[in-house]
Design an enzyme around this catalytic site. Sequence first.
Site, PDB file in Angstrom:
ATOM      1  N   ASP A  19       0.812  -1.223   0.000  1.00 56.23           N
ATOM      2  CA  ASP A  19       0.000   0.000   0.000  1.00 56.23           C
ATOM      3  C   ASP A  19       0.845   1.272   0.000  1.00 56.23           C
ATOM      4  OD1 ASP A  19      -2.299  -1.681   0.235  1.00 56.23           O
ATOM      5  OD2 ASP A  19      -1.841  -1.875   2.360  1.00 56.23           O
ATOM      6  N   LYS A  22       2.142   2.399  -5.074  1.00 53.64           N
ATOM      7  CA  LYS A  22       2.990   2.049  -6.222  1.00 53.64           C
ATOM      8  C   LYS A  22       2.273   2.318  -7.542  1.00 53.64           C
ATOM      9  CE  LYS A  22       3.347  -2.205  -4.622  1.00 53.64           C
ATOM     10  NZ  LYS A  22       2.816  -2.046  -3.271  1.00 53.64           N
ATOM     11  N   GLY A  46      -4.461  -4.534  -3.910  1.00 51.53           N
ATOM     12  CA  GLY A  46      -5.381  -3.482  -4.343  1.00 51.53           C
ATOM     13  C   GLY A  46      -4.596  -2.299  -4.852  1.00 51.53           C
ATOM     14  N   HIS A  47      -4.881  -1.838  -6.054  1.00 47.99           N
ATOM     15  CA  HIS A  47      -4.276  -0.561  -6.456  1.00 47.99           C
ATOM     16  C   HIS A  47      -5.344   0.360  -7.021  1.00 47.99           C
ATOM     17  CE1 HIS A  47      -2.970  -3.957  -8.943  1.00 47.99           C
ATOM     18  NE2 HIS A  47      -3.282  -3.259 -10.003  1.00 47.99           N
ATOM     19  N   GLN A 230       2.174  -6.012  -3.380  1.00 48.90           N
ATOM     20  CA  GLN A 230       2.485  -6.020  -1.949  1.00 48.90           C
ATOM     21  C   GLN A 230       3.772  -5.219  -1.680  1.00 48.90           C
ATOM     22  OE1 GLN A 230       1.731  -9.549  -3.208  1.00 48.90           O
ATOM     23  NE2 GLN A 230      -0.325  -8.738  -2.988  1.00 48.90           N
TER      24      GLN A 230
HETATM   25  P1  IMP Z   1      -2.472 -12.833   1.589  1.00 46.86           P
HETATM   26  O1  IMP Z   1      -1.542 -12.255   0.572  1.00 46.86           O
HETATM   27  O2  IMP Z   1      -3.911 -12.583   1.280  1.00 46.86           O
HETATM   28  O3  IMP Z   1      -2.159 -14.266   1.875  1.00 46.86           O
HETATM   29  O4  IMP Z   1      -2.211 -12.055   2.981  1.00 46.86           O
HETATM   30  C1  IMP Z   1      -0.989 -12.181   3.689  1.00 46.86           C
HETATM   31  C2  IMP Z   1      -0.611 -10.862   4.352  1.00 46.86           C
HETATM   32  O5  IMP Z   1      -0.254  -9.924   3.354  1.00 46.86           O
HETATM   33  C3  IMP Z   1      -1.732 -10.204   5.161  1.00 46.86           C
HETATM   34  O6  IMP Z   1      -1.153  -9.500   6.244  1.00 46.86           O
HETATM   35  C4  IMP Z   1      -2.328  -9.223   4.176  1.00 46.86           C
HETATM   36  O7  IMP Z   1      -2.985  -8.150   4.823  1.00 46.86           O
HETATM   37  C5  IMP Z   1      -1.082  -8.760   3.471  1.00 46.86           C
HETATM   38  N1  IMP Z   1      -1.317  -8.274   2.108  1.00 46.86           N
HETATM   39  C6  IMP Z   1      -1.572  -9.004   1.006  1.00 46.86           C
HETATM   40  N2  IMP Z   1      -1.707  -8.207  -0.074  1.00 46.86           N
HETATM   41  C7  IMP Z   1      -1.513  -6.957   0.353  1.00 46.86           C
HETATM   42  C8  IMP Z   1      -1.480  -5.683  -0.309  1.00 46.86           C
HETATM   43  O8  IMP Z   1      -1.619  -5.553  -1.533  1.00 46.86           O
HETATM   44  N3  IMP Z   1      -1.256  -4.609   0.494  1.00 46.86           N
HETATM   45  C9  IMP Z   1      -1.032  -4.726   1.822  1.00 46.86           C
HETATM   46  N4  IMP Z   1      -1.030  -5.875   2.479  1.00 46.86           N
HETATM   47  C10 IMP Z   1      -1.268  -6.992   1.745  1.00 46.86           C
END
Ligand code: IMP
Length: 433
Positions: A19, A22, A46-47, A230
């Site tokens: 977040d 990017k 999410g973007h 991420q």
């Molecule tokens: P997962 O990727 O859904 O398995 O989540 C694993 C961890 O990564 C959790 O703490 C999510 O909140 C975090 N996470 C996954 N994708 C994002 C993102 O795009 N932004 C921020 N945190 C993320």
Amino acid sequence: MPSGVPHHCTCVVGLQWGDEAKGKIVDLLTEQHDIVVRYNGGANAGHTVVWSGKKFKLSLLPTGVLRPTLQSVIGNGVVVYPERFLEEVQTLREAGISVGDNLIVSHHAHVIFPYHQEEERISEGSSHAIGTTGRGIGPCYQDKVGRRFGVRVGELLHPAHLRDRLKHILPRKNAMLQALAPQAKTFELDAVCKQYLEYGERMRPHIADTSRLLHDAVARGKRLLFEAAQGSLLDVDHGTYPYVTSSNSTAAGIWSGSGVPARHLERVVGVIKAYSTRVGNGPFPTELNDGAHGIGERIRQAGREFGTVTGRPRRCGWFDAVASRYTVALNSVDELALMLLDVLSVLDEVRICTAYELDGERLEHFPSDAFLLQRCQPVYETLPGWKHDIGGARRLADLPAGARRYVDRLSELLGRPVSIISVGPDRDQTIVC
Ligand code: IMP
């Protein structure tokens, strides 16, 4: 953009817990590139991108897809939920954006099925929850690495083969789900097969061997922009394990996740937010837990820090230079893009974490093991705030002295130049240094 030197392969990578905004940087850099490539993650990313005055929330498609003159590629390292893919394509088409063969997805990207989401729902219900986005990302990568149950996008185009695979997979998945939780959902062969073959047909025009496509593009001198999903601190190998995502969200993921050799990478733009946020569980040394009227909440409101994918309020805190020094090194960052600087304008003073204390010892490096990191206490440096609306600044000289000092200090602590500063969500609210 900064150097004026043509770059063939650039990577935009987040240096915190995701977040970092990017999407805006990718969008700004698209003009200098021909192809935008996503290489990791899936619909967990999410973007939000503002384009022609409209706001788009994408989670699976690369940001580049908003510019139909560019080629957008979803590499083999991404995990694809076909329903989401088709929904996002549809949303863009309804907004008048043409999406055709400019969007290509790797035949080797792995497919997310509803049983992945069910598996995640059950495991996240335990006391050891990671706080995931619930999109089935982890279970899909588990199947990929496990090699027995993984299904790749290209397989959706072969009806008899897909049915055979699912005939083997589904009874085992159903048994596993029921063993984990007797009330778990189970899945029926005919229904899943029909649905996924239909998805395959609809995705057919977009499916290709993207590694070959990218190799050809590199050979023809095309300029590639890699868009990491991420943040680096969520990287499965280098992040705050086990509170991470299941892919390599650092630049390290490019080679495996796209097939483009690392040696082609010429420029790495590390994206940082002027403060820190984290969604989900896991250690966060500079988190501000200072109540409903505290600084953490003021940053959350000013920065609209609520998850794009899940809507969860993001945990907020001060900038952590120890953590970002580590991710600068991991990614071999050349330059920094500093985002959301305007958000800190509401504060009287700002802090930067410059070291940790662990068991009475001063620590200058980042211990990425969650069990150690959670015992670290931040050591702060305090700087005066600037209390001035900077949303209209377009040159460094337009920034108040306090803001400039903050930028310089971050650059000094991370050992890299700040080449872009974002002072608001709009494309033109940008300072190129
Ligand atoms: P997962 O990727 O859904 O398995 O989540 C694993 C961890 O990564 C959790 O703490 C999510 O909140 C975090 N996470 C996954 N994708 C994002 C993102 O795009 N932004 C921020 N945190 C993320």
